[in-house]
Design a protein around this motif. Structure first.
Motif, PDB file in Angstrom:
ATOM      1  N   ARG A 267     -14.741   0.731   5.248  1.00 34.70           N
ATOM      2  CA  ARG A 267     -15.561  -0.143   4.414  1.00 34.70           C
ATOM      3  C   ARG A 267     -15.163  -1.610   4.575  1.00 34.70           C
ATOM      4  O   ARG A 267     -16.004  -2.504   4.467  1.00 34.70           O
ATOM      5  N   PHE A 268     -13.886  -1.857   4.848  1.00 38.55           N
ATOM      6  CA  PHE A 268     -13.432  -3.238   5.094  1.00 38.55           C
ATOM      7  C   PHE A 268     -14.099  -3.797   6.351  1.00 38.55           C
ATOM      8  O   PHE A 268     -14.579  -4.936   6.364  1.00 38.55           O
ATOM      9  N   PHE A 269     -14.128  -2.986   7.408  1.00 35.25           N
ATOM     10  CA  PHE A 269     -14.702  -3.460   8.672  1.00 35.25           C
ATOM     11  C   PHE A 269     -16.224  -3.611   8.585  1.00 35.25           C
ATOM     12  O   PHE A 269     -16.799  -4.451   9.277  1.00 35.25           O
ATOM     13  N   THR A 270     -16.879  -2.800   7.774  1.00 36.55           N
ATOM     14  CA  THR A 270     -18.347  -2.836   7.713  1.00 36.55           C
ATOM     15  C   THR A 270     -18.875  -3.684   6.560  1.00 36.55           C
ATOM     16  O   THR A 270     -20.093  -3.813   6.421  1.00 36.55           O
ATOM     17  N   SER A 271     -18.004  -4.240   5.737  1.00 33.94           N
ATOM     18  CA  SER A 271     -18.451  -5.056   4.604  1.00 33.94           C
ATOM     19  C   SER A 271     -19.107  -6.332   5.100  1.00 33.94           C
ATOM     20  O   SER A 271     -18.661  -6.948   6.072  1.00 33.94           O
ATOM     21  N   LYS A 272     -20.140  -6.746   4.395  1.00 31.41           N
ATOM     22  CA  LYS A 272     -20.893  -7.933   4.779  1.00 31.41           C
ATOM     23  C   LYS A 272     -20.535  -9.162   3.949  1.00 31.41           C
ATOM     24  O   LYS A 272     -20.992 -10.270   4.237  1.00 31.41           O
ATOM     25  N   THR A 273     -19.744  -8.988   2.917  1.00 32.05           N
ATOM     26  CA  THR A 273     -19.358 -10.120   2.063  1.00 32.05           C
ATOM     27  C   THR A 273     -17.846 -10.182   1.922  1.00 32.05           C
ATOM     28  O   THR A 273     -17.151  -9.167   2.065  1.00 32.05           O
ATOM     29  N   ASP A 274     -17.336 -11.359   1.628  1.00 33.35           N
ATOM     30  CA  ASP A 274     -15.900 -11.541   1.415  1.00 33.35           C
ATOM     31  C   ASP A 274     -15.430 -10.754   0.194  1.00 33.35           C
ATOM     32  O   ASP A 274     -14.295 -10.269   0.165  1.00 33.35           O
ATOM     33  N   GLU A 275     -16.298 -10.653  -0.807  1.00 31.57           N
ATOM     34  CA  GLU A 275     -15.919  -9.955  -2.024  1.00 31.57           C
ATOM     35  C   GLU A 275     -15.681  -8.469  -1.759  1.00 31.57           C
ATOM     36  O   GLU A 275     -14.709  -7.883  -2.265  1.00 31.57           O
ATOM     37  N   GLU A 276     -16.549  -7.848  -0.980  1.00 29.26           N
ATOM     38  CA  GLU A 276     -16.357  -6.438  -0.649  1.00 29.26           C
ATOM     39  C   GLU A 276     -15.105  -6.234   0.199  1.00 29.26           C
ATOM     40  O   GLU A 276     -14.354  -5.274   0.001  1.00 29.26           O
ATOM     41  N   ARG A 277     -14.870  -7.138   1.148  1.00 29.45           N
ATOM     42  CA  ARG A 277     -13.652  -7.030   1.964  1.00 29.45           C
ATOM     43  C   ARG A 277     -12.410  -7.147   1.096  1.00 29.45           C
ATOM     44  O   ARG A 277     -11.411  -6.452   1.318  1.00 29.45           O
ATOM     45  N   ALA A 278     -12.458  -8.035   0.110  1.00 26.24           N
ATOM     46  CA  ALA A 278     -11.313  -8.197  -0.784  1.00 26.24           C
ATOM     47  C   ALA A 278     -11.049  -6.910  -1.570  1.00 26.24           C
ATOM     48  O   ALA A 278      -9.901  -6.475  -1.709  1.00 26.24           O
ATOM     49  N   TYR A 279     -12.121  -6.303  -2.046  1.00 25.92           N
ATOM     50  CA  TYR A 279     -11.955  -5.078  -2.835  1.00 25.92           C
ATOM     51  C   TYR A 279     -11.359  -3.955  -2.003  1.00 25.92           C
ATOM     52  O   TYR A 279     -10.399  -3.288  -2.422  1.00 25.92           O
ATOM     53  N   PHE A 280     -11.883  -3.723  -0.812  1.00 29.21           N
ATOM     54  CA  PHE A 280     -11.394  -2.607  -0.005  1.00 29.21           C
ATOM     55  C   PHE A 280     -10.042  -2.917   0.634  1.00 29.21           C
ATOM     56  O   PHE A 280      -9.294  -1.996   0.975  1.00 29.21           O
ATOM     57  N   ASP A 281      -9.706  -4.174   0.791  1.00 28.41           N
ATOM     58  CA  ASP A 281      -8.347  -4.542   1.179  1.00 28.41           C
ATOM     59  C   ASP A 281      -7.377  -4.114   0.082  1.00 28.41           C
ATOM     60  O   ASP A 281      -6.307  -3.541   0.362  1.00 28.41           O
ATOM     61  N   TRP A 282      -7.758  -4.347  -1.162  1.00 29.27           N
ATOM     62  CA  TRP A 282      -6.928  -3.940  -2.305  1.00 29.27           C
ATOM     63  C   TRP A 282      -6.804  -2.420  -2.378  1.00 29.27           C
ATOM     64  O   TRP A 282      -5.723  -1.885  -2.624  1.00 29.27           O
ATOM     65  N   VAL A 283      -7.919  -1.704  -2.156  1.00 27.82           N
ATOM     66  CA  VAL A 283      -7.890  -0.238  -2.183  1.00 27.82           C
ATOM     67  C   VAL A 283      -6.927   0.294  -1.119  1.00 27.82           C
ATOM     68  O   VAL A 283      -6.136   1.204  -1.374  1.00 27.82           O
ATOM     69  N   TYR A 285      -4.316  -1.210   0.151  1.00 30.74           N
ATOM     70  CA  TYR A 285      -2.938  -1.488  -0.255  1.00 30.74           C
ATOM     71  C   TYR A 285      -2.465  -0.498  -1.311  1.00 30.74           C
ATOM     72  O   TYR A 285      -1.349   0.036  -1.223  1.00 30.74           O
ATOM     73  N   VAL A 286      -3.311  -0.214  -2.311  1.00 30.95           N
ATOM     74  CA  VAL A 286      -2.931   0.703  -3.387  1.00 30.95           C
ATOM     75  C   VAL A 286      -2.624   2.094  -2.838  1.00 30.95           C
ATOM     76  O   VAL A 286      -1.606   2.708  -3.168  1.00 30.95           O
ATOM     77  N   PHE A 287      -3.495   2.586  -1.943  1.00 33.45           N
ATOM     78  CA  PHE A 287      -3.312   3.948  -1.466  1.00 33.45           C
ATOM     79  C   PHE A 287      -2.247   4.052  -0.384  1.00 33.45           C
ATOM     80  O   PHE A 287      -1.687   5.131  -0.175  1.00 33.45           O
ATOM     81  N   LEU A 288      -1.947   2.973   0.288  1.00 32.85           N
ATOM     82  CA  LEU A 288      -0.779   3.015   1.168  1.00 32.85           C
ATOM     83  C   LEU A 288       0.479   3.202   0.340  1.00 32.85           C
ATOM     84  O   LEU A 288       1.368   3.986   0.691  1.00 32.85           O
ATOM     85  N   PHE A 289       0.556   2.495  -0.774  1.00 37.12           N
ATOM     86  CA  PHE A 289       1.720   2.625  -1.650  1.00 37.12           C
ATOM     87  C   PHE A 289       1.844   4.058  -2.160  1.00 37.12           C
ATOM     88  O   PHE A 289       2.937   4.645  -2.156  1.00 37.12           O
ATOM     89  N   VAL A 290       0.720   4.659  -2.585  1.00 38.24           N
ATOM     90  CA  VAL A 290       0.742   6.037  -3.085  1.00 38.24           C
ATOM     91  C   VAL A 290       1.163   7.010  -1.980  1.00 38.24           C
ATOM     92  O   VAL A 290       1.983   7.913  -2.191  1.00 38.24           O
ATOM     93  N   THR A 291       0.618   6.811  -0.776  1.00 34.85           N
ATOM     94  CA  THR A 291       0.921   7.710   0.333  1.00 34.85           C
ATOM     95  C   THR A 291       2.378   7.594   0.769  1.00 34.85           C
ATOM     96  O   THR A 291       3.024   8.601   1.099  1.00 34.85           O
ATOM     97  N   VAL A 292       2.909   6.382   0.755  1.00 32.82           N
ATOM     98  CA  VAL A 292       4.309   6.176   1.136  1.00 32.82           C
ATOM     99  C   VAL A 292       5.237   6.857   0.132  1.00 32.82           C
ATOM    100  O   VAL A 292       6.289   7.384   0.500  1.00 32.82           O
ATOM    101  N   CYS A 293       4.851   6.842  -1.147  1.00 36.45           N
ATOM    102  CA  CYS A 293       5.670   7.522  -2.155  1.00 36.45           C
ATOM    103  C   CYS A 293       5.794   9.019  -1.848  1.00 36.45           C
ATOM    104  O   CYS A 293       6.795   9.647  -2.196  1.00 36.45           O
ATOM    105  N   ALA A 294       4.767   9.599  -1.210  1.00 41.02           N
ATOM    106  CA  ALA A 294       4.855  11.004  -0.793  1.00 41.02           C
ATOM    107  C   ALA A 294       5.586  11.149   0.527  1.00 41.02           C
ATOM    108  O   ALA A 294       6.246  12.170   0.779  1.00 41.02           O
ATOM    109  N   LEU A 295       5.484  10.131   1.404  1.00 44.30           N
ATOM    110  CA  LEU A 295       6.127  10.212   2.720  1.00 44.30           C
ATOM    111  C   LEU A 295       7.640  10.134   2.622  1.00 44.30           C
ATOM    112  O   LEU A 295       8.346  10.852   3.347  1.00 44.30           O
ATOM    113  N   ILE A 296       8.165   9.288   1.748  1.00 45.45           N
ATOM    114  CA  ILE A 296       9.615   9.051   1.705  1.00 45.45           C
ATOM    115  C   ILE A 296      10.397  10.344   1.458  1.00 45.45           C
ATOM    116  O   ILE A 296      11.377  10.626   2.165  1.00 45.45           O
ATOM    117  N   PRO A 297      10.011  11.193   0.494  1.00 46.06           N
ATOM    118  CA  PRO A 297      10.785  12.444   0.340  1.00 46.06           C
ATOM    119  C   PRO A 297      10.402  13.542   1.324  1.00 46.06           C
ATOM    120  O   PRO A 297      11.060  14.583   1.353  1.00 46.06           O
TER     121      PRO A 297
END
Length: 618
Positions: A267-283, A285-297
């Motif tokens: 969705r970041f690559f296909t977004s047509k507005t800066d606002e949409e890119r900002a939102y999916f950039d945030w998404v 980041y959030v889910f990388l953090f969640v996934t890393v919390c599972a990866l570490i153990p």
């Protein structure tokens, strides 16, 4: 909703009817007591004996390779099952974050994302039930002898499994459709409690499903002929059940998080507005953090699982880690190393969206050097693929120097250092756009430095000490190394958070301003997460070699074989691509006819970012 309930009820009913048929006609009139093959306890046989090779039937449908077809459908069911388990957990976590945050716009952003994922979870549950019914039909049709034995042995668990599955589906429906009906503060906490209950039931469903897989690898609760001895807890609690539960739970979190990461990148690559890119950039980041919390153990859960394999049958452990499947573990190690390298790369690229992040670029060069050194040790195989002349020159397949880094003692230290470097990168990321104002800045930095140095020294020392211990004792050193790593990470995060209190912001995080190569790296991470999960499942299942149930029921089908590395990787890749395509189709179906409104969040020095407003369900 009605159609979804109908599909789930039909699938559950089909499961009950089919398994009732499988368990019917079982002769329970055994009189003589027998001994449990694992626990060594006495019991009266109450289930069917495992069929002998002469009694085992394998219907053939034309030239169809039954094993490959079952492999494909089972892996799809496993992927979707993990996805359905992960999404409600993500939803509950996001909703809880929305409830405890003091920023109304941020709370709305968390809540809107959680609601969107819950809608996907409802559809994914329906797909999972349908694939599960297809998988059961295939097993009954293509492996009737195996299914009749397993159905007769686990007959007592079938009604409970169906009830838990139906309860999970019902709770998920209530959780999603109650979202916009429980909006005031008090009811919102009730809604979050329903989400927690949904995850508890989902975890119970996973554990019951794992009982079959664990029994097939390490049977318990049965005698030498495979007859159930009446102790349901022994049947459930086989040697690998607990470590398999932990390993698959973390794997499901990683696999589910990876799909959301890939979707955010798309969705970041296909977004047509800066606002949409900002939102999916945030998404992302959030889910990388969640996934890393599972990866570490995850590496430590893997060590626990393999240690349990060695305890159950040393020959199975040797086959998986030092024999036929050795190079699959090398590939797995390569992928895990790529994951840690990709996570650090993403964090460093993320500095581009943070004013002041350039201050820490010199530190990343040092971290990269340590990361690569640990990565090379982590990837070093114990034995090398060599010609006869090369092996003769070395004095064997093990290199006299490099081979020392291929043993588990060295690899334990390497993976712990990888985790520490990743945690340190995160601390730098948190400091990037802040200037500390506390009076004990120097003291705090010294404390964190000493903490990481002492932790690294202890990990390395334990790795070296392991070379002087027997292999069966050396494996136990992974526990103090893991404890050291988690202690350093936890204490370091707490100290860093205290140091950032009342810090002066250099500027807001400019979501959407991350370089494209950072998002490309994030997409590569998502692919690696899903791929390594499929490979781990293949390795675990292949440890049984030519057995349906280890040492009880042999696989004598005409298509029975252990695929080589090339064959296995092709199947894993095919499964991953099909699963991702199906999940992206689910995301697309959830978005049809719904363009969520966006609201700008510019509160409390945060950067403007578009936030979805929950739409009203019809």
């Amino acid at each position: 909703m009605n159609s979804f309930l109908f599909r789930v009820v039909m699938c559950v009913g089909f499961v009950l009817i089919a398994l009732g048929f499988l368990g019917s006609g079982t002769d329970l009139s055994f009189a003589d007591s027998s001994t449990d093959v694992y626990f060594g306890t006495e019991g009266i046989p109450q289930g069917p004996a495992a069929p002998t090779p002469q009694e085992t039937v394998y219907p053939q449908v034309g030239s169809l390779d039954s094993r490959l077809l079952v492999w494909f459908v089972t892996q799809q069911h496993t992927y979707f099952g993990g996805f359905v388990l992960a999404l409600p957990l993500f939803c509950a976590l996001l909703e809880f974050l929305g409830l405890i945050t003091k920023k109304p716009a941020l709370a709305l952003r968390y809540d809107g994302l959680a609601r969107d994922l819950a809608k996907v979870a409802v559809l994914a549950m329906s797909v999972t039930a349908l694939i599960g019914s297809l998988m059961l039909t295939m097993f009954i049709t293509l492996y009737p002898s195996f299914m009749k034995y397993m159905g007769g042995t686990f007959k007592g668990f079938m009604p409970a499994y169906a009830a838990v599955f139906f309860g999970e589906a019902l709770l998920l429906i209530v959780y999603y459709y109650g979202w916009n009906r429980m909006t005031d503060r008090g009811m919102k906490w009730v809604h979050a409690a329903i989400g927690i209950l949904t995850n508890i039931v989902g975890t119970a469903l996973l554990m019951m499903a794992n009982a079959w897989s664990a029994f097939m690898m390490s049977p318990a609760g049965v005698d030498a002929q495979g007859r159930f001895l009446g102790n349901a807890w022994h049947l459930l609690h086989s040697a690998l059940w607990n470590p398999l539960n932990v390993h698959r739970f973390l794997a499901d979190m990683m696999s589910g998080g990876a799909v959301v990461l890939a979707y955010a990148c798309y969705r970041f690559f296909t977004s047509k507005t800066d606002e949409e890119r900002a939102y999916f950039d945030w998404v992302g980041y959030v889910f990388l953090f969640v996934t890393v919390c599972a990866l570490i153990p995850m590496p430590f859960a893997g060590y626990w699982l393999m240690k349990s394999v060695f305890v159950f049958r040393q020959t199975m452990g040797v086959t998986m880690m030092g024999g036929l499947l050795t190079w699959l573990f090398v590939v797995q190690a390569l992928l895990i190393g790529v994951l840690f390298l990709g996570i650090n790369y993403y964090l460093w690229q993320s500095m581009a969206r943070i004013k002041g992040g350039e201050r820490y670029q010199p530190y990343y060069q040092i971290l990269l050097g340590v990361l690569m050194l640990a990565l090379f040790i982590w990837l070093t195989p114990h034995t090398l693929l060599t010609s006869a002349s090369e092996a003769k020159a070395m004095g064997g397949a093990q290199h006299p120097v490099i081979g020392n880094y291929g043993v588990m003692s060295a690899k334990n230290g390497a993976v712990n250092i990888l985790i520490l470097v990743t945690a340190l990168s995160f601390l730098y990321y948190r400091r990037a756009n802040r200037t500390m104002t506390i009076s004990w800045i120097k003291t705090g930095n010294i404390l964190i430095t000493v903490l990481y140095v002492v932790g690294a020294v202890n990990i390395i020392w334990l790795s070296i000490y392991g070379f002087y211990l027997p292999a069966k004792i050396r494996v136990g050193l992974s526990a103090p190394q893991a404890f050291t790593t988690f202690t350093v990470i936890l204490v370091g995060v707490v100290i860093n958070r205290l140091m950032l209190r009342r810090a002066v912001l250099h500027g807001p995080i400019q979501w959407g301003k991350i370089p494209l190569r950072g998002m490309v790296g994030l997409f590569g991470l998502a692919a690696s997460f899903s791929w390594v999960m499929g490979l781990m499942g293949y390795i675990r299942s292949s440890g049984r070699l030519s057995w349906h149930v280890s040492e009880l029921m042999a696989d004598v089908s005409p298509w029975a074989f252990t695929p080589d590395l090339q064959y296995a990787t092709k199947m894993v890749t095919l499964n991953m691509v099909v699963f991702w395509a199906a999940v992206l189709a689910l995301f697309w179906m959830c978005e049809r006819g719904q363009q969520p409104a966006m609201v700008e969040d510019a509160s409390e020095k945060e950067s403007p970012i578009l936030t979805p407003i929950p739409s009203q369900e019809t």
